[in-house]
Design a protein around this motif. Structure first.
Motif, mmCIF file in Angstrom:
data_model
loop_
_atom_site.group_PDB
_atom_site.id
_atom_site.type_symbol
_atom_site.label_atom_id
_atom_site.label_comp_id
_atom_site.label_asym_id
_atom_site.label_seq_id
_atom_site.Cartn_x
_atom_site.Cartn_y
_atom_site.Cartn_z
ATOM 1 N N ALA A 54 0.942 -1.286 -0.249
ATOM 2 C CA ALA A 54 0.504 -0.085 0.063
ATOM 3 C C ALA A 54 0.817 1.501 0.299
ATOM 4 C CB ALA A 54 -1.073 -0.086 1.385
ATOM 5 N N GLU A 55 2.027 1.347 0.900
ATOM 6 C CA GLU A 55 3.684 2.084 0.549
ATOM 7 C C GLU A 55 2.905 3.118 -1.090
ATOM 8 O OE1 GLU A 55 7.553 4.098 2.296
ATOM 9 O OE2 GLU A 55 6.675 1.791 2.022
ATOM 10 N N LEU A 56 3.273 2.417 -2.077
ATOM 11 C CA LEU A 56 3.217 2.065 -2.870
ATOM 12 C C LEU A 56 1.891 3.772 -3.803
ATOM 13 C CD1 LEU A 56 5.565 2.975 -5.651
ATOM 14 C CD2 LEU A 56 4.178 0.961 -6.416
ATOM 15 N N THR A 57 0.959 2.892 -3.537
ATOM 16 C CA THR A 57 -0.227 4.171 -3.568
ATOM 17 C C THR A 57 -0.094 5.190 -2.664
ATOM 18 O OG1 THR A 57 -1.989 1.830 -3.382
ATOM 19 C CG2 THR A 57 -2.601 3.850 -3.005
ATOM 20 N N PHE A 58 -0.283 5.322 -1.653
ATOM 21 C CA PHE A 58 0.599 7.085 -0.489
ATOM 22 C C PHE A 58 1.589 7.357 -1.445
ATOM 23 C CE2 PHE A 58 2.404 8.777 3.045
ATOM 24 C CZ PHE A 58 1.054 9.422 3.191
ATOM 25 N N TYR A 59 2.366 6.595 -1.820
ATOM 26 C CA TYR A 59 3.975 7.483 -2.597
ATOM 27 C C TYR A 59 3.669 8.167 -3.792
ATOM 28 C CZ TYR A 59 9.277 7.889 -3.002
ATOM 29 O OH TYR A 59 10.386 8.329 -3.339
ATOM 30 N N ILE A 60 2.543 7.359 -4.920
ATOM 31 C CA ILE A 60 2.590 8.344 -6.374
ATOM 32 C C ILE A 60 1.031 9.317 -5.771
ATOM 33 C CG2 ILE A 60 1.656 7.340 -8.570
ATOM 34 C CD1 ILE A 60 3.360 4.714 -8.505
ATOM 35 N N THR A 61 0.255 8.748 -5.308
ATOM 36 C CA THR A 61 -0.577 9.964 -5.691
ATOM 37 C C THR A 61 -0.175 10.727 -4.598
ATOM 38 O OG1 THR A 61 -1.553 8.691 -3.384
ATOM 39 C CG2 THR A 61 -2.710 8.253 -5.138
ATOM 40 N N GLY A 62 1.205 11.269 -3.532
ATOM 41 C CA GLY A 62 1.315 12.231 -3.167
ATOM 42 C C GLY A 62 2.370 12.786 -4.203
ATOM 43 N N GLN A 63 3.205 12.463 -4.964
ATOM 44 C CA GLN A 63 4.074 12.751 -5.974
ATOM 45 C C GLN A 63 3.226 13.347 -6.969
ATOM 46 O OE1 GLN A 63 6.120 9.127 -7.550
ATOM 47 N NE2 GLN A 63 8.367 10.011 -6.554
ATOM 48 N N VAL A 64 1.820 12.150 -7.941
ATOM 49 C CA VAL A 64 0.586 12.849 -8.093
ATOM 50 C C VAL A 64 0.442 14.236 -8.375
ATOM 51 C CG1 VAL A 64 -1.262 12.884 -9.471
ATOM 52 C CG2 VAL A 64 -0.132 11.062 -9.579
ATOM 53 N N GLN A 65 -0.528 14.685 -7.118
ATOM 54 C CA GLN A 65 -0.491 15.693 -5.998
ATOM 55 C C GLN A 65 0.196 16.980 -6.612
ATOM 56 O OE1 GLN A 65 -4.015 16.155 -3.116
ATOM 57 N NE2 GLN A 65 -3.683 13.917 -2.444
ATOM 58 N N GLU A 66 1.639 16.783 -5.858
ATOM 59 C CA GLU A 66 2.334 17.665 -6.173
ATOM 60 C C GLU A 66 2.474 18.455 -7.514
ATOM 61 O OE1 GLU A 66 4.706 18.970 -3.525
ATOM 62 O OE2 GLU A 66 3.986 18.252 -2.701
ATOM 63 N N LEU A 67 1.847 17.393 -8.730
ATOM 64 C CA LEU A 67 2.496 18.181 -9.902
ATOM 65 C C LEU A 67 0.743 18.613 -10.603
ATOM 66 C CD1 LEU A 67 3.097 14.946 -11.923
ATOM 67 C CD2 LEU A 67 5.463 16.781 -11.858
ATOM 68 N N LEU A 68 0.234 18.620 -10.063
ATOM 69 C CA LEU A 68 -1.369 19.211 -9.796
ATOM 70 C C LEU A 68 -1.302 20.632 -9.575
ATOM 71 C CD1 LEU A 68 -4.113 16.209 -9.273
ATOM 72 C CD2 LEU A 68 -2.929 17.259 -11.672
ATOM 73 N N PHE A 69 -0.551 20.974 -7.901
ATOM 74 C CA PHE A 69 -0.661 21.875 -6.922
ATOM 75 C C PHE A 69 0.614 22.584 -8.246
ATOM 76 C CE2 PHE A 69 0.144 19.481 -2.776
ATOM 77 C CZ PHE A 69 -1.350 19.839 -2.887
ATOM 78 N N LYS A 70 1.732 21.963 -8.769
ATOM 79 C CA LYS A 70 2.088 22.959 -9.840
ATOM 80 C C LYS A 70 1.372 23.742 -11.303
ATOM 81 C CE LYS A 70 6.581 22.607 -12.654
ATOM 82 N NZ LYS A 70 7.141 22.252 -12.896
ATOM 83 N N SER A 129 9.521 13.009 10.652
ATOM 84 C CA SER A 129 8.774 14.063 10.508
ATOM 85 C C SER A 129 8.372 14.879 9.155
ATOM 86 C CB SER A 129 9.380 14.719 10.939
ATOM 87 O OG SER A 129 10.904 15.175 9.789
ATOM 88 N N ALA A 130 8.298 13.941 7.850
ATOM 89 C CA ALA A 130 8.033 14.205 7.044
ATOM 90 C C ALA A 130 5.963 14.770 6.538
ATOM 91 C CB ALA A 130 7.812 13.056 5.148
ATOM 92 N N SER A 131 5.584 15.593 6.164
ATOM 93 C CA SER A 131 3.904 16.406 6.036
ATOM 94 C C SER A 131 4.050 16.359 4.464
ATOM 95 C CB SER A 131 3.825 16.665 7.021
ATOM 96 O OG SER A 131 2.873 17.028 7.252
ATOM 97 N N GLY A 132 2.865 16.320 4.725
ATOM 98 C CA GLY A 132 2.240 16.966 3.163
ATOM 99 C C GLY A 132 2.317 18.488 3.639
ATOM 100 N N PHE A 133 2.432 19.101 4.838
ATOM 101 C CA PHE A 133 2.445 20.675 5.339
ATOM 102 C C PHE A 133 3.291 21.286 4.899
ATOM 103 C CE2 PHE A 133 3.180 23.617 8.693
ATOM 104 C CZ PHE A 133 2.205 24.756 8.570
#
Length: 288
Positions: A54-70, A129-133
């Motif tokens: 399940a970590e890959l799900t968390f990992y990739i969706t986080g990266q996708v959101q960063e691209l969409l933020f950009k 201590s990594a956080s989306g914040f």
């Protein structure tokens, strides 16, 4: 490749895909598609730290959101500049695209929300201590929309290039600053209602609320401003949906545990979800 060349190629293959990937490639170890999207680089950036699937799900969706933020940050700044140039119709077109992008961003929480508490616990310690914040693209996006808080920029002080980049966005005009400038040029609000200190938190103004109220009471007087008001309201609505879905996903996955970045977790996200950009566009609705 020109349209004529594409047409000729299609005729040669009877409309079937070209299977010789060497055509048009930049180097012999690639294909044109890989070259254009940097797919090899993109797919090399996933580095889960545990054996938990399940970590890959968390990992990739986080990266996708960063691209969409950009993407959102870029498009919002484009809209801001169009508003400063009084190109309202063009700004409305890009706001339409922003709304579609926001829907994709919110949908990113769907895969994450399927993580069970045990699955998340199996790799959560690796976050440290990594956080989306801490996301600087997210912070720049918030600033570009007008949620200016200087201490949020100071959080990046330990990384000079990043602190400089985030601070520049803090001190630049926001989308709402550009909107208020439009209202002033259209004679809807006095000059004193248009911010000149862009890094300061925006303080709601009764005169701005009155201006939006007049626009809503008589939309036919200035259809562009009415459309802009609704487009900005939609932008905030979709952004709040993203925040609220984030809250629900986190609560479903880990309950009320403290966040990895030092916050209260769900309680912090609940507080953030209550924030509204463009405040007068929300308060004005009470009078109708």
């Amino acid at each position: 490749m020109t349209e004529e060349e594409r047409r000729a190629q299609s005729e040669q293959t009877n409309g079937e895909p070209v299977l010789d990937f060497s055509v048009g490639r930049v180097n012999e170890n690639s294909t044109p598609y890989i070259d254009y999207h940097s797919v090899d680089a993109l797919l090399s950036l996933q580095h889960p730290r545990t054996e938990e699937p399940a970590e890959l799900t968390f990992y990739i969706t986080g990266q996708v959101q960063e691209l969409l933020f950009k993407l959102l940050f870029t498009e919002i700044n484009r809209v801001r500049d169009l508003l400063f140039d009084d190109r309202i119709d063009d700004a409305l077109w890009y706001l339409r695209r922003i709304e579609r992008t926001q829907r994709v961003l919110t949908a990113c929480w769907e895969p994450v929300s399927t993580l069970t508490p045990r699955e998340f616990a199996n790799f959560r310690n690796e976050l440290g201590s990594a956080s989306g914040f801490q996301s600087y693209m997210y912070r720049q996006l918030e600033f570009s929309l007008g949620n200016k808080v200087r201490r949020m920029a100071e959080a990046y002080h330990a990384v000079p290039w990043l602190h400089e980049q985030v601070t520049a966005v803090l001190e630049a005009p926001s989308l709402y600053d550009a909107t208020l400038a439009v209202l002033h040029r259209r004679g809807r609000i006095p000059e004193k209602c248009v911010p000149v200190e862009f890094a300061e938190p925006y303080v709601p103004d009764a005169l701005v609320e009155e201006a939006w109220g007049a626009i809503y009471r008589s939309p036919e007087e200035d259809p562009q401003l009415h459309a802009l008001a609704e487009a900005l309201s939609e932008l905030n609505y979709q952004y709040s949906r993203w925040r609220t879905t984030h809250l629900l996903a986190v609560e479903r996955i880990m309950g009320h545990k403290p966040g990895t970045g030092g916050t209260l977790g769900v309680e912090w996200l609940r507080r953030v979800a209550e924030h509204r950009f463009f405040p007068e566009l929300w308060s004005v609705r009470t009078e109708f």
